[in-house]
Design a protein around this motif. Structure first.
Motif, PDB file in Angstrom:
ATOM      1  N   GLU A  53       2.895  13.291  26.471  1.00 59.01           N
ATOM      2  CA  GLU A  53       1.614  12.694  26.107  1.00 59.01           C
ATOM      3  C   GLU A  53       1.683  12.187  24.669  1.00 59.01           C
ATOM      4  N   LEU A  54       1.209  10.960  24.467  1.00 56.27           N
ATOM      5  CA  LEU A  54       1.154  10.363  23.134  1.00 56.27           C
ATOM      6  C   LEU A  54      -0.307  10.078  22.818  1.00 56.27           C
ATOM      7  N   ARG A  55      -0.824  10.742  21.782  1.00 54.41           N
ATOM      8  CA  ARG A  55      -2.231  10.612  21.409  1.00 54.41           C
ATOM      9  C   ARG A  55      -2.403   9.670  20.219  1.00 54.41           C
ATOM     10  N   TYR A  56      -3.530   8.962  20.228  1.00 59.32           N
ATOM     11  CA  TYR A  56      -3.888   8.122  19.083  1.00 59.32           C
ATOM     12  C   TYR A  56      -5.399   8.035  19.022  1.00 59.32           C
ATOM     13  N   ASN A  57      -5.940   7.762  17.833  1.00 57.33           N
ATOM     14  CA  ASN A  57      -7.384   7.610  17.697  1.00 57.33           C
ATOM     15  C   ASN A  57      -7.797   6.179  18.014  1.00 57.33           C
ATOM     16  N   SER A  58      -9.057   6.030  18.391  1.00 55.68           N
ATOM     17  CA  SER A  58      -9.579   4.760  18.902  1.00 55.68           C
ATOM     18  C   SER A  58      -9.381   3.626  17.908  1.00 55.68           C
ATOM     19  N   SER A  59      -8.561   2.692  18.276  1.00 55.62           N
ATOM     20  CA  SER A  59      -8.286   1.508  17.469  1.00 55.62           C
ATOM     21  C   SER A  59      -7.377   0.608  18.281  1.00 55.62           C
ATOM     22  N   GLU A  60      -7.690  -0.681  18.314  1.00 57.45           N
ATOM     23  CA  GLU A  60      -6.858  -1.604  19.071  1.00 57.45           C
ATOM     24  C   GLU A  60      -5.456  -1.684  18.473  1.00 57.45           C
ATOM     25  N   ASN A  61      -5.356  -1.646  17.142  1.00 58.90           N
ATOM     26  CA  ASN A  61      -4.039  -1.690  16.507  1.00 58.90           C
ATOM     27  C   ASN A  61      -3.199  -0.469  16.884  1.00 58.90           C
ATOM     28  N   HIS A  62      -3.809   0.717  16.857  1.00 56.93           N
ATOM     29  CA  HIS A  62      -3.085   1.933  17.241  1.00 56.93           C
ATOM     30  C   HIS A  62      -2.686   1.874  18.717  1.00 56.93           C
ATOM     31  N   ARG A  63      -3.574   1.351  19.555  1.00 55.54           N
ATOM     32  CA  ARG A  63      -3.275   1.262  20.987  1.00 55.54           C
ATOM     33  C   ARG A  63      -2.063   0.370  21.230  1.00 55.54           C
TER      34      ARG A  63
ATOM     35  N   GLU B  29       1.264  16.797  21.842  1.00 55.18           N
ATOM     36  CA  GLU B  29       2.722  16.749  22.009  1.00 55.18           C
ATOM     37  C   GLU B  29       3.304  15.756  20.993  1.00 55.18           C
ATOM     38  N   VAL B  30       2.995  14.460  21.154  1.00 55.95           N
ATOM     39  CA  VAL B  30       3.309  13.453  20.142  1.00 55.95           C
ATOM     40  C   VAL B  30       1.990  12.788  19.777  1.00 55.95           C
ATOM     41  N   PHE B  31       1.774  12.531  18.502  1.00 57.55           N
ATOM     42  CA  PHE B  31       0.517  11.912  18.108  1.00 57.55           C
ATOM     43  C   PHE B  31       0.711  10.994  16.916  1.00 57.55           C
ATOM     44  N   ARG B  32      -0.159   9.983  16.860  1.00 53.39           N
ATOM     45  CA  ARG B  32      -0.152   9.054  15.736  1.00 53.39           C
ATOM     46  C   ARG B  32      -0.548   9.784  14.462  1.00 53.39           C
ATOM     47  N   ALA B  33       0.118   9.442  13.386  1.00 57.06           N
ATOM     48  CA  ALA B  33      -0.221  10.016  12.085  1.00 57.06           C
ATOM     49  C   ALA B  33       0.074   8.976  11.015  1.00 57.06           C
ATOM     50  N   GLY B  34      -0.047   9.380   9.806  1.00 55.83           N
ATOM     51  CA  GLY B  34       0.209   8.490   8.689  1.00 55.83           C
ATOM     52  C   GLY B  34      -0.340   9.124   7.438  1.00 55.83           C
ATOM     53  N   TRP B  35       0.069   8.610   6.305  1.00 54.06           N
ATOM     54  CA  TRP B  35      -0.430   9.189   5.060  1.00 54.06           C
ATOM     55  C   TRP B  35      -0.458   8.124   3.986  1.00 54.06           C
ATOM     56  N   ILE B  36      -1.583   8.089   3.276  1.00 51.49           N
ATOM     57  CA  ILE B  36      -1.731   7.242   2.099  1.00 51.49           C
ATOM     58  C   ILE B  36      -1.673   8.172   0.901  1.00 51.49           C
TER      59      ILE B  36
ATOM     60  N   TRP C  23       0.859  -1.189   0.000  1.00 45.94           N
ATOM     61  CA  TRP C  23       0.000   0.000   0.000  1.00 45.94           C
ATOM     62  C   TRP C  23       0.892   1.235   0.000  1.00 45.94           C
ATOM     63  N   PHE C  24       0.515   2.235  -0.749  1.00 44.19           N
ATOM     64  CA  PHE C  24       1.324   3.440  -0.926  1.00 44.19           C
ATOM     65  C   PHE C  24       1.108   4.383   0.258  1.00 44.19           C
ATOM     66  N   GLY C  25       1.628   3.952   1.432  1.00 45.72           N
ATOM     67  CA  GLY C  25       1.401   4.760   2.621  1.00 45.72           C
ATOM     68  C   GLY C  25       2.469   4.546   3.672  1.00 45.72           C
ATOM     69  N   ASN C  26       2.526   5.457   4.626  1.00 47.44           N
ATOM     70  CA  ASN C  26       3.534   5.448   5.679  1.00 47.44           C
ATOM     71  C   ASN C  26       2.864   5.703   7.017  1.00 47.44           C
ATOM     72  N   TYR C  27       3.157   4.865   8.017  1.00 42.88           N
ATOM     73  CA  TYR C  27       2.656   5.039   9.391  1.00 42.88           C
ATOM     74  C   TYR C  27       3.763   5.707  10.190  1.00 42.88           C
ATOM     75  N   PHE C  28       3.443   6.820  10.850  1.00 41.74           N
ATOM     76  CA  PHE C  28       4.463   7.526  11.615  1.00 41.74           C
ATOM     77  C   PHE C  28       3.838   8.258  12.792  1.00 41.74           C
ATOM     78  N   PHE C  29       4.688   8.727  13.680  1.00 43.16           N
ATOM     79  CA  PHE C  29       4.278   9.616  14.754  1.00 43.16           C
ATOM     80  C   PHE C  29       4.822  11.012  14.439  1.00 43.16           C
ATOM     81  N   THR C  30       4.124  12.016  14.914  1.00 46.05           N
ATOM     82  CA  THR C  30       4.510  13.392  14.626  1.00 46.05           C
ATOM     83  C   THR C  30       4.605  14.174  15.921  1.00 46.05           C
ATOM     84  N   TYR C  31       5.533  15.126  15.929  1.00 52.81           N
ATOM     85  CA  TYR C  31       5.721  16.011  17.079  1.00 52.81           C
ATOM     86  C   TYR C  31       5.009  17.343  16.819  1.00 52.81           C
ATOM     87  N   ASN C  32       4.473  17.946  17.881  1.00 53.01           N
ATOM     88  CA  ASN C  32       3.953  19.306  17.778  1.00 53.01           C
ATOM     89  C   ASN C  32       5.139  20.259  17.922  1.00 53.01           C
TER      90      ASN C  32
END
Length: 581
Positions: free
Chosen positions: A407-417, A456-463, A313-322
C-alpha cells in the motif's frame, strides 16, 4: 520594495527547458491567455517605498494555502500551511526579512557569550499580545517549558534540544522547569545551551519557539486557538476560521510595528485540488496560489509568465517505509529494490515538470558549509539500477509468481496522486509489484503516519526549518516526533548527539556526513527530488521576494493600484527636502 522580481526561472535553466515541452492548452481548459491586472508605476521615496497615492484603496489579500491546518497552536502544529499562518499570527525572538535573512523579531537585540552557549535576548519594550497586554520574558520561559514537557506532545519538541537539560526533560528524567531558560527581567530572556549551536538564531524563526498566551490556554484549553479566544503576538490576529473554507486574519493594532503593516486583512484558503486553485487565481479571487498543477507548466509559462514564480527551495520530496512492521521491517534488500526501480529523471521531466532536481540524497545542495552525501547508485545508468533492483527483489524473497503487494499512501493532492501513480507503474513494470494507492485527507494522513499501525509506504518530504543539514538529519532520531518511519538506530542517535555537542565546524560537518551516509545506507527513505517553490503571484502584490526558505510574511507586503498608464510621483510637502535627483 519598488519592484518585485516575478520569475526566477533562469536559476534552473536546463531542467526547466526540459519541463516545458509537450503541454496543451486543452489541459488547462482555456483557449486564450488571461489578462493580468497591471500595477501602477510609481517613483519610490528614498527608502524604496511607494507614495500613498500608488497603494490600492483596499489592502486585503487572498492567499491559497494548501491543506487545512490541523491546529493554530504553534507548539502542536505540523506542516507548511500551518507554519505560514502562524508566522503571521505570532512572532519569535527572531524573524525573517523578505529575502529570507534572519533579523530581530520580538527581541530587539541579543548578546552571545564568548563560549557560544549563553544567549541574552532583550525584548522590544513595545512588544504586546493582541489583547494589549505586555509580552514578557516570562512568557517565553513558560512557553519553552511547555514545548519540552512530554505531556504537551509537541511534534517538534526536539527543536529545543540544543537548550541545556532539554534532552533529559524530553526523556522524562528532569522536570520542565529545569530547562536552561530564565527571565532576568520583564524584558530580558536568557537561554543557556548545552553546547554551541551555529544555527540557533535561525531556529528561533520556527513556530515551535513562539510564545503562547498562558491565560488564554488555561481559560479555554484546546479551544484557545479558536476565533475570539486566540491571543497572539504577531502582526495579525485571528478573526474567523471556517473549517475547510477559509481563515481570516486582521491587522493587530497592538503589534510592535503596527504602523509599518499595510495589509489590513488576509484570507487563507485551503485547496486540495491545484486546478481549482488555478481557476480561482485566473478569476481574480486570489492574489497568490500555494502551488500550481504540475501538468500546466507549459501553458503557464506561455500565458502567465509574469505571474509565475519558480525558485529553488530548501526541501526534499521522498517516500518513506514503515520500519516497524512487515514487509519492510528487517528487509533492507526490498527497500533497496523499490528505490532503484524508480526513474527519477522521468518523474521530474514528465510528471512534476517544474524544474525539480532528481536526487538520491536527503540533504539538498546549496549549503555554504556542507556537501551532501551522494550514493554510488546516483552515478549508475537507470538500466544498471533496474538490473540491481531485480536481483535485490529476488533476494528479498519476491518473484513474478509471488509478487510484493504493498500500500502506498499520500495526502489529497493531484500532484501527489500523479507521482504515486507513476511510481507504482515503475514498480509494476520493473519488478512486478502490485501497489494499492490510498488517498487520505491531510489530518488523517498525518495521524496514520505517526501511529505506524497501517502504513507501509507513504509520501513524505521536508522543508528545512533552518539553513543547516541538521534540520533534515534530526528527523530520524528515534525520539523525534516526525520520525514516522520508526527508524531506531542507536548508532545514528549517538552520531546526532555528537553533532549537537561538537564545537569545531569541520568535525561537526564530518559527523553530519557520516550520519547522512548511514541513513541512506539503511534505506530509510526513497528520495525523489529537490523541491522548487512554484506559484502564481498577482503583479500588484509587492514586497514578495523569493528566498530559499520560501517564507513570506504578509506584513512585508502591500497592494498597488491597477495601472491606468500614469506614473505616480511622491508628494513633496512644502519645506521638506526632496533629495538629490
Amino acid at each position: 520594495m519598488a519592484g518585485l522580481i516575478r520569475r526566477s526561472i533562469g536559476l534552473l535553466p536546463v531542467l526547466l527547458l526540459a519541463a516545458c515541452g509537450g503541454e496543451s492548452d486543452g489541459e488547462a481548459g482555456v483557449t486564450r491567455a488571461p489578462i493580468l491586472p497591471q500595477p501602477v508605476e510609481f517613483v519610490a521615496d528614498a527608502e524604496g517605498r511607494p507614495p500613498p497615492e500608488a497603494l490600492a484603496e483596499t489592502q486585503v489579500i487572498h492567499r491559497g494555502n494548501g491543506e487545512e491546518p490541523q491546529t493554530l497552536d504553534p507548539h502542536l502544529a505540523e506542516g507548511v500551511p500551518s507554519s505560514t499562518i502562524l508566522r503571521d499570527l505570532f512572532e519569535g525572538l527572531t524573524t525573517t526579512a523578505p529575502d529570507g535573512r534572519v533579523i530581530p523579531g520580538t527581541a530587539e537585540h541579543w548578546d552571545i557569550s564568548r563560549d557560544g552557549r549563553v544567549y541574552t535576548f532583550y525584548l522590544d519594550p513595545q512588544a504586546r499580545w493582541s489583547n494589549g497586554e505586555p509580552l514578557t520574558a516570562e512568557d517565553f520561559v513558560w512557553s519553552w517549558r511547555r514545548v519540552v514537557d512530554p505531556a504537551t506532545g509537541a511534534s517538534y519538541s526536539r527543536m529545543l534540544a540544543p537548550v541545556e537539560n532539554a534532552e533529559a526533560i524530553l526523556a522524562g528524567e528532569l522536570e520542565p522547569d529545569a530547562l536552561g531558560v530564565s527571565a532576568l527581567s520583564e524584558t530580558t530572556f536568557q537561554v543557556t545551551l548545552a553546547s554551541p549551536t551555529p544555527y540557533f538564531l535561525g531556529l528561533l524563526t520556527h513556530p515551535t519557539t513562539f510564545p503562547v498566551h498562558r491565560p488564554a490556554l488555561e481559560a479555554h484549553g484546546s479551544a484557545h486557538v479558536r476565533p475570539g479566544h486566540l491571543v497572539s503576538n504577531g502582526a495579525y490576529m485571528l478573526v474567523d476560521w471556517q473549517v475547510r473554507s477559509r481563515i481570516e486574519l486582521a491587522r493587530n493594532p497592538h503589534y510592535r510595528q503596527a504602523d509599518q503593516v499595510l495589509i489590513e486583512r488576509v484570507f487563507y484558503y485551503p485547496f486540495e485540488d491545484e486546478n481549482t486553485e488555478l481557476n480561482r487565481f485566473r478569476a481574480g479571487d486570489l492574489h497568490w496560489t500555494y502551488q500550481v498543477p504540475n501538468s500546466q507548466f507549459g501553458w503557464l509559462e506561455e500565458n502567465m509568465a509574469e505571474a509565475l514564480m519558480v525558485a529553488p527551495w530548501f526541501g526534499n520530496y521522498f517516500f518513506t517505509y514503515n520500519l516497524q512492521r512487515p514487509p519492510f521491517q528487517d528487509n533492507l534488500a526490498l527497500r533497496q529494490a523499490l528505490s532503484l526501480a524508480v526513474d527519477r529523471e522521468i518523474l521530474t521531466e514528465r510528471v512534476t515538470r517544474f524544474g525539480e532536481i532528481p536526487t538520491f540524497q536527503l540533504v539538498p545542495p546549496g549549503l555554504p558549509d556542507y556537501e551532501p552525501v551522494v550514493p554510488e547508485v546516483a552515478e549508475w545508468t537507470q538500466a544498471e539500477r533496474e538490473a540491481e533492483a531485480r536481483r535485490l527483489y529476488a533476494e528479498a524473497g519476491y518473484s513474478e509468481d509471488e509478487p510484493l503487494e504493498v500500500e502506498l499512501r499520500y495526502n489529497s493532492s493531484e500532484n501527489h496522486r500523479r507521482l504515486a501513480v507513476a511510481v507504482s507503474a515503475m514498480w509494476k513494470q520493473v519488478l512486478g509489484v502490485r501497489t494499492r494507492l490510498i488517498n487520505e485527507e491531510f489530518r488523517v494522513f498525518l495521524q496514520n503516519r505517526a501511529q505506524r499501525r497501517v502504513t507501509e509506504v507513504f509520501r513524505a518530504g521536508w522543508i528545512g526549518d533552518y539553513q543547516d543539514a541538521f534540520t533534515f538529519l534530526e528527523l530520524f532520531h528515534s525520539e523525534h516526533g516526525r520520525n514516522d518511519a520508526g527508524y531506531a538506530n542507536p548508532t545514528y542517535d549517538r552520531l546526532l548527539e555528537q553533532v549537537s555537542a561538537e564545537r569545531i565546524p569541520a568535525l561537526r560537518r564530518n559527523l553530519m556526513r557520516e550520519a547522512e551516509r548511514m541513513l541512506l545506507a539503511d534505506q530509510v527513505i526513497l528520495p525523489v527530488y529537490i523541491y522548487v517553490s512554484k506559484r502564481l503571484v498577482d503583479p500588484r502584490l509587492q514586497g514578495w521576494q523569493e528566498n530559499v526558505m520560501d517564507q513570506h510574511l504578509t506584513r512585508h507586503m502591500y497592494l498597488l493600484r491597477e495601472r491606468t498608464d500614469e506614473v505616480v510621483e511622491p508628494v513633496v510637502e512644502s519645506g521638506s527636502e526632496a533629495g538629490s535627483p
